[in-house]
Design a protein around this motif. Sequence first.
Motif, PDB file in Angstrom:
ATOM      1  N   ALA A  96       0.842  -1.187   0.000  1.00  0.00           N
ATOM      2  CA  ALA A  96       0.000   0.000   0.000  1.00  0.00           C
ATOM      3  C   ALA A  96       0.887   1.251   0.000  1.00  0.00           C
ATOM      4  O   ALA A  96       1.984   1.259   0.579  1.00  0.00           O
ATOM      5  N   THR A  97       0.416   2.300  -0.655  1.00  0.00           N
ATOM      6  CA  THR A  97       1.178   3.548  -0.720  1.00  0.00           C
ATOM      7  C   THR A  97       0.977   4.312   0.580  1.00  0.00           C
ATOM      8  O   THR A  97      -0.077   4.875   0.846  1.00  0.00           O
ATOM      9  N   ARG A  98       2.007   4.276   1.419  1.00  0.00           N
ATOM     10  CA  ARG A  98       1.965   4.992   2.689  1.00  0.00           C
ATOM     11  C   ARG A  98       3.317   5.662   2.918  1.00  0.00           C
ATOM     12  O   ARG A  98       4.344   5.216   2.401  1.00  0.00           O
ATOM     13  N   GLU A  99       3.313   6.710   3.732  1.00  0.00           N
ATOM     14  CA  GLU A  99       4.563   7.397   4.035  1.00  0.00           C
ATOM     15  C   GLU A  99       5.441   6.560   4.955  1.00  0.00           C
ATOM     16  O   GLU A  99       6.668   6.660   4.913  1.00  0.00           O
ATOM     17  N   ARG A 100       4.829   5.752   5.769  1.00  0.00           N
ATOM     18  CA  ARG A 100       5.562   4.942   6.734  1.00  0.00           C
ATOM     19  C   ARG A 100       5.500   3.462   6.355  1.00  0.00           C
ATOM     20  O   ARG A 100       4.519   3.016   5.779  1.00  0.00           O
ATOM     21  N   ARG A 101       6.536   2.723   6.705  1.00  0.00           N
ATOM     22  CA  ARG A 101       6.461   1.273   6.596  1.00  0.00           C
ATOM     23  C   ARG A 101       5.527   0.766   7.681  1.00  0.00           C
ATOM     24  O   ARG A 101       5.473   1.311   8.786  1.00  0.00           O
ATOM     25  N   THR A 102       4.778  -0.266   7.370  1.00  0.00           N
ATOM     26  CA  THR A 102       3.774  -0.755   8.306  1.00  0.00           C
ATOM     27  C   THR A 102       4.089  -2.167   8.763  1.00  0.00           C
ATOM     28  O   THR A 102       4.571  -3.002   7.999  1.00  0.00           O
ATOM     29  N   ILE A 103       3.794  -2.421  10.035  1.00  0.00           N
ATOM     30  CA  ILE A 103       3.820  -3.779  10.574  1.00  0.00           C
ATOM     31  C   ILE A 103       2.465  -3.991  11.224  1.00  0.00           C
ATOM     32  O   ILE A 103       2.040  -3.224  12.090  1.00  0.00           O
ATOM     33  N   SER A 104       1.747  -5.016  10.767  1.00  0.00           N
ATOM     34  CA  SER A 104       0.347  -5.195  11.148  1.00  0.00           C
ATOM     35  C   SER A 104       0.138  -6.491  11.913  1.00  0.00           C
ATOM     36  O   SER A 104       0.721  -7.534  11.579  1.00  0.00           O
ATOM     37  N   HIS A 105      -0.708  -6.408  12.925  1.00  0.00           N
ATOM     38  CA  HIS A 105      -1.261  -7.606  13.542  1.00  0.00           C
ATOM     39  C   HIS A 105      -2.711  -7.678  13.100  1.00  0.00           C
ATOM     40  O   HIS A 105      -3.513  -6.802  13.420  1.00  0.00           O
ATOM     41  N   VAL A 106      -3.045  -8.733  12.374  1.00  0.00           N
ATOM     42  CA  VAL A 106      -4.392  -8.886  11.832  1.00  0.00           C
ATOM     43  C   VAL A 106      -5.071 -10.025  12.571  1.00  0.00           C
ATOM     44  O   VAL A 106      -4.719 -11.193  12.390  1.00  0.00           O
TER      45      VAL A 106
END
Length: 308
Positions: A96-106
């Motif tokens: 996804a185009t975001r300014e920050r790198r993401t780490i997700s718990h789904v």
Amino acid sequence: IATHLTAMALKLRYGRPWIADFRDPLWGNPFRTSRRAAWIDPLVERLVVSFADAVIANTIPSTEMLCQRYPKLARKFHTIWNGFDPEDDIRPLPHATRERRTISHVGTLYGTRTPVPFAASLQRLIHQGTLPPTTIQFRQIGRVDPESFDSNHPALAELEALGCFYRTSRHMPHSEARREMLEADMLLLLDMNETNPGLQVPAKVFEYIRSGRPILALTVPNSATQHVLAVSGVPYACIDLGATTEVFDALVLAFLSAQHESVAPSPRFQHEFSTKEQIKTLLAILKTVEDSKNPGQAACFSQDNRPD
């Protein structure tokens, strides 16, 4: 428990061969902590393994535990992991185009399964200046149990104020939650409970791995989760829940700083955890039990929980 006791009654009354399937441990289940369970569960487990013609556990550590408790009955014990349906196709999506790198718990948070140790580590790394807050966002996707998720915790509150934490606790369709998983840069896996025996794996691990995204797992050494990740072929790191703060933070920083690529699961993972292979294993157990006890008579099958 009721399904196993019913199956035992059917075996004793009609003489049918019986296969008992433990999708969760019975004796020592970390979520069965009452005084009543403390004396009922060992008794029922002994009855099940004594009278059943075959017993299935869903991880190797769980099977090994049964073998250690009942060495004379070890021939009865088999392993069929929870796994995945190969017809349920999962492929990584573009990030996804975001300014920050993401780490997700789904997934749902309940009991002692909490992201607070990870959030606290992010907070410390930001305070130390080793992790710029504008570069990372932790995302919690899924419903939360208030007992396991304190939204007012200082670490979570500060991360949210900095834009480093995003959460949605609404009920989300599986397709939408999966899309969140497939668009994340990294995934967080929480393998913790009241006693942390390391016997089980969170069900989401099989979807996580097929997403191809790198996985950071909070678990215990030599856990079933670590075994699955080790053969998965995807980038991963395991952090011991008992690690010191310094070690914990160093491992989190190393994982977040690495440039991981999304990769397909290994051929071994695709083979070992596919439902097609698991069905073959189950059919072999059924055939052995039926042939040895009463040729031509179908076996009785009991299961303590739905497969995750």
